[in-house]
Design a protein around this motif. Sequence first.
Motif, short mmCIF file in Angstrom:
data_model
loop_
_atom_site.label_atom_id
_atom_site.label_comp_id
_atom_site.label_asym_id
_atom_site.label_seq_id
_atom_site.Cartn_x
_atom_site.Cartn_y
_atom_site.Cartn_z
N LYS A 114 0.82 -1.21 0.00
CA LYS A 114 0.00 0.00 0.00
C LYS A 114 0.85 1.26 0.00
O LYS A 114 0.49 2.27 -0.60
CB LYS A 114 -0.92 0.00 1.22
CG LYS A 114 -2.03 -1.02 1.18
CD LYS A 114 -3.05 -0.78 2.28
CE LYS A 114 -2.43 -0.94 3.65
NZ LYS A 114 -3.44 -0.79 4.73
N THR A 115 1.98 1.22 0.70
CA THR A 115 2.78 2.42 0.84
C THR A 115 4.19 2.29 0.29
O THR A 115 4.80 3.29 -0.07
CB THR A 115 2.89 2.83 2.32
OG1 THR A 115 3.50 1.78 3.06
CG2 THR A 115 1.52 3.13 2.90
N GLU A 116 4.72 1.06 0.22
CA GLU A 116 6.10 0.92 -0.21
C GLU A 116 6.29 -0.26 -1.15
O GLU A 116 5.47 -1.18 -1.19
CB GLU A 116 7.03 0.79 0.99
CG GLU A 116 6.91 -0.51 1.75
CD GLU A 116 7.90 -0.60 2.90
OE1 GLU A 116 8.51 0.42 3.25
OE2 GLU A 116 8.06 -1.72 3.44
N ASN A 139 9.04 4.47 -1.21
CA ASN A 139 7.70 4.88 -0.82
C ASN A 139 7.37 6.17 -1.55
O ASN A 139 7.90 7.23 -1.23
CB ASN A 139 7.61 5.09 0.69
CG ASN A 139 6.24 5.59 1.11
OD1 ASN A 139 5.33 5.70 0.30
ND2 ASN A 139 6.07 5.89 2.38
N LYS A 146 3.97 6.89 -2.16
CA LYS A 146 2.51 6.98 -2.05
C LYS A 146 2.05 7.83 -0.87
O LYS A 146 1.10 8.58 -0.98
CB LYS A 146 1.91 5.57 -1.95
CG LYS A 146 2.19 4.71 -3.18
CD LYS A 146 1.63 3.32 -3.03
CE LYS A 146 1.96 2.46 -4.25
NZ LYS A 146 1.46 1.07 -4.12
N THR A 147 2.68 7.66 0.27
CA THR A 147 2.29 8.42 1.45
C THR A 147 3.52 9.00 2.13
O THR A 147 4.60 8.43 2.06
CB THR A 147 1.54 7.53 2.47
OG1 THR A 147 2.40 6.48 2.88
CG2 THR A 147 0.27 6.96 1.87
N LYS A 148 3.37 10.12 2.77
CA LYS A 148 4.49 10.76 3.46
C LYS A 148 4.87 9.97 4.70
O LYS A 148 4.00 9.40 5.37
CB LYS A 148 4.14 12.20 3.82
CG LYS A 148 4.05 13.11 2.61
CD LYS A 148 3.80 14.56 3.03
CE LYS A 148 3.79 15.48 1.81
NZ LYS A 148 3.57 16.89 2.19
N PHE A 200 7.91 10.37 2.00
CA PHE A 200 8.41 9.71 0.81
C PHE A 200 9.90 9.41 1.00
O PHE A 200 10.64 10.21 1.57
CB PHE A 200 8.24 10.61 -0.42
CG PHE A 200 6.82 11.06 -0.64
CD1 PHE A 200 5.81 10.14 -0.82
CD2 PHE A 200 6.50 12.40 -0.65
CE1 PHE A 200 4.50 10.54 -1.02
CE2 PHE A 200 5.20 12.83 -0.85
CZ PHE A 200 4.19 11.88 -1.03
N TYR A 260 15.28 11.50 0.19
CA TYR A 260 13.92 12.01 0.41
C TYR A 260 13.96 13.53 0.32
O TYR A 260 15.01 14.14 0.11
CB TYR A 260 13.39 11.58 1.78
CG TYR A 260 14.19 12.04 2.96
CD1 TYR A 260 13.88 13.21 3.64
CD2 TYR A 260 15.28 11.27 3.40
CE1 TYR A 260 14.63 13.63 4.72
CE2 TYR A 260 16.03 11.69 4.50
CZ TYR A 260 15.70 12.87 5.15
OH TYR A 260 16.44 13.28 6.23
#
Length: 424
Positions: free
Chosen positions: A203-205, A220, A222-224, A226, A241
């Motif tokens: 979902k995120t990574e 990642n 998708k969500t912070k 990143f 990042y």
Amino acid sequence: MNKLKNKFLLAVALFLTTNIAFSQTKNVDTLQLVISKGLKVFIQKVEITEYNSYFYNEVKLNNGSYKINNKSQEADFIVENNLISGTVTTFENFKKGQHKEGDNFKTEYKLSKSLVTEYTVFADDKLFVKAYRKDNQIFVKEFYKTGEVENESQLSVAPDKTYGLSITKSYDKDGKIYQINDEITETITEFYENGNKKRVMGKTETIYYNKNEIITRKTNFKTKPFYDDEFVNGKLHSRSYKNDQNEEVKEYFKNERKEKKEITKIINGEKITFVYDKLGKLIDKYPYFIQDLKTSGIVPGQKAIVTAEQLPNPPSVATEKLTEPETIPANFAGGYKAYHQYIIDQFDTSVTETEGLVKFELDLTIDIDGTVSLENQNQKIYSDKYLSDEMKRVLKKSPKWNPATQNGIPVKSSVKFPLRINIQ
């Protein structure tokens, strides 16, 4: 005594009459059994309705044995207390433009107390799908036309948060697993030909592995927060990042501990990289430039985060000028025409009954070693599933391309490759 004997004989006669009537098979060709589609096939009761009726009209049959034999169904079943048990076969014939050409479907169902317990689908008399229910799980196998298992799924009908979610394993025609789609954990896992994990997308990574299943990268987008992590021998080497000031940051690690940090800032319109030690003390600064582009695991369509590598004697801020990297796109020896000819030579048109000119739009990924793959393994190449599978097979055995380069360094890239095949 005679009265008792007469009562006994009457009871026996009634018993035999009832059982003879129950065992008689009645033809009910004016009716049909209604079976749900999709997930509901195993959880909704089978009903009896008037055959080809304009309005839905449920029919109740008396206890007994029945047979149906019409153009769309063959059934042999028993009705007991309004519950149906037995076997049903349905037929579906699709005309050109309505479904994959040449696919005439036959589905065989097993019923117990008005519920489907198992079904098997045949396409042109070849095994296509086989499914059954056990407790709160549904197990499904899908097959290639050549008989090998294509997908193997386990679907939950448990009355909880897993309801309707599946775990699907996908195989190539050689029987090797290449992907697992787990809707419960919301992950997609891809595999190398040797069976080891290649990539796990969550979902995120997303986590990347080499062919020995040692982690090489974790991202990642998708969500912070990143981030883009690189690993060496399975250990974290660096993390890239952007901080709260939207500045590019890269941290370096040794034995999982942070050793150094680089922050690239814009000073008077120029990008300057500041270098800090593990205690946060500034130890160096120099103009931002690309000396060595890190290409490991770059995902097509996403911006790669790159930083400058420190030179033995960094040039001064005043004299260094930024230069744009020279990019050379991926190419095939002999050009696009040669690659087009390779596909035509390898493509087996006997897998389908489609005829005429077929147009494909391929989104290819050319890796840093020239390996060819689909940018999205699940992309829909063509509406005919068998043509799509054949194209994937041909691409899997593709000769290597010359990879794209930036400043002479190979990088992963995307190539759109349209082509036409005339099927006769």
